[in-house]
Write an enzyme that holds these catalytic residues in place. Structure first.
Site, mmCIF file in Angstrom:
data_model
loop_
_atom_site.group_PDB
_atom_site.id
_atom_site.type_symbol
_atom_site.label_atom_id
_atom_site.label_comp_id
_atom_site.label_asym_id
_atom_site.label_seq_id
_atom_site.Cartn_x
_atom_site.Cartn_y
_atom_site.Cartn_z
ATOM 1 N N SER A 101 -2.205 6.466 3.096
ATOM 2 C CA SER A 101 -1.576 5.432 2.541
ATOM 3 C C SER A 101 -1.198 5.237 0.817
ATOM 4 O O SER A 101 -0.691 6.845 0.699
ATOM 5 C CB SER A 101 -2.842 4.200 2.214
ATOM 6 O OG SER A 101 -3.693 4.785 0.897
ATOM 7 N N CYS A 102 -0.182 5.360 -0.050
ATOM 8 C CA CYS A 102 0.884 5.299 -0.396
ATOM 9 C C CYS A 102 1.122 3.743 -1.576
ATOM 10 O O CYS A 102 -0.174 2.777 -0.973
ATOM 11 C CB CYS A 102 2.056 5.961 0.347
ATOM 12 S SG CYS A 102 3.067 4.797 0.690
ATOM 13 N N ARG A 103 1.955 4.158 -1.726
ATOM 14 C CA ARG A 103 2.334 2.336 -2.483
ATOM 15 C C ARG A 103 2.991 1.407 -1.451
ATOM 16 O O ARG A 103 2.401 0.001 -2.158
ATOM 17 C CB ARG A 103 3.284 2.390 -3.705
ATOM 18 C CG ARG A 103 3.582 1.495 -4.994
ATOM 19 C CD ARG A 103 4.367 1.456 -5.429
ATOM 20 N NE ARG A 103 5.663 0.537 -6.534
ATOM 21 C CZ ARG A 103 5.650 -0.195 -5.536
ATOM 22 N NH1 ARG A 103 6.819 0.002 -4.576
ATOM 23 N NH2 ARG A 103 6.537 -1.638 -6.568
ATOM 24 N N SER A 129 0.439 -0.498 2.747
ATOM 25 C CA SER A 129 -0.403 0.394 1.997
ATOM 26 C C SER A 129 -1.082 -0.364 -0.038
ATOM 27 O O SER A 129 -2.014 -1.310 0.277
ATOM 28 C CB SER A 129 0.174 1.379 1.425
ATOM 29 O OG SER A 129 0.536 2.535 2.115
ATOM 30 N N TRP A 130 -0.833 0.648 -1.072
ATOM 31 C CA TRP A 130 -1.470 -0.350 -2.474
ATOM 32 C C TRP A 130 -0.556 -1.689 -2.503
ATOM 33 O O TRP A 130 -1.547 -2.169 -2.799
ATOM 34 C CB TRP A 130 -1.031 0.622 -3.302
ATOM 35 C CG TRP A 130 -1.288 0.213 -4.726
ATOM 36 C CD1 TRP A 130 -0.784 -0.878 -5.622
ATOM 37 C CD2 TRP A 130 -3.114 -0.706 -5.307
ATOM 38 N NE1 TRP A 130 -1.837 -1.389 -6.541
ATOM 39 C CE2 TRP A 130 -2.814 -0.903 -6.641
ATOM 40 C CE3 TRP A 130 -3.913 0.565 -4.713
ATOM 41 C CZ2 TRP A 130 -3.915 -1.413 -7.180
ATOM 42 C CZ3 TRP A 130 -5.828 0.149 -5.372
ATOM 43 C CH2 TRP A 130 -5.626 -0.797 -6.871
#
Length: 139
Positions: A101-103, A129-130
């Site tokens: 995951s990332c932003r 993701s986020w």
């Protein structure tokens, strides 16, 4: 949906590139529900590839392990003891399930490439993701 494609490619090549990005195999993508259930599955690695400063600003998904994208290639090459010392968790095996995951779901694509290039075979991305996590959790 517009996807940037190298301008020098022919129209059929650009269309194929765009379709490949759109029709990504669903088995390679984790859902919000699957990510939410990760704390109940310690055998699954949820790796957040955002920078530490980003995590300080927003928080993180429960049970996630932070390995910034800039460190990922090197981190996955570490020996088991070095990995555990650096990241506080056993190093994933080549067949361990890893969810990246990332932003916003862009850096996960690069993380997936890095892991697969190193022989990790059970890699999936959390495309939402986020941003999706925060929205669905009301943060």
């Amino acid at each position: 949906m517009y996807l940037s494609v190298p301008a020098r490619k022919s129209v059929p090549c650009r269309l194929a590139y765009q379709l490949n990005a759109i029709i990504r195999p669903l088995c390679n993508m984790a859902t919000y529900e699957q990510v939410k259930d990760v704390p109940n599955h310690p055998e699954i690695y949820l790796i957040d590839v955002r920078e530490k400063e980003e995590l300080r600003q927003t928080g993180s998904i429960p049970a996630s392990l932070n390995i910034p994208l800039t460190e990922l290639d090197k981190a996955l090459c570490l020996g088991s003891k070095e990995f555990k010392s650096s990241y506080g968790r056993d190093k994933p095996g080549k067949d361990s399930k890893i969810i990246f995951s990332c932003r916003s779901g862009k850096r996960v694509l690069e993380a997936e490439k890095i892991a697969k290039a190193q022989g990790f075979s059970n890699v999936v991305i959390y495309k939402g993701s986020w941003l999706e996590w925060a929205q669905r959790e009301g943060l």
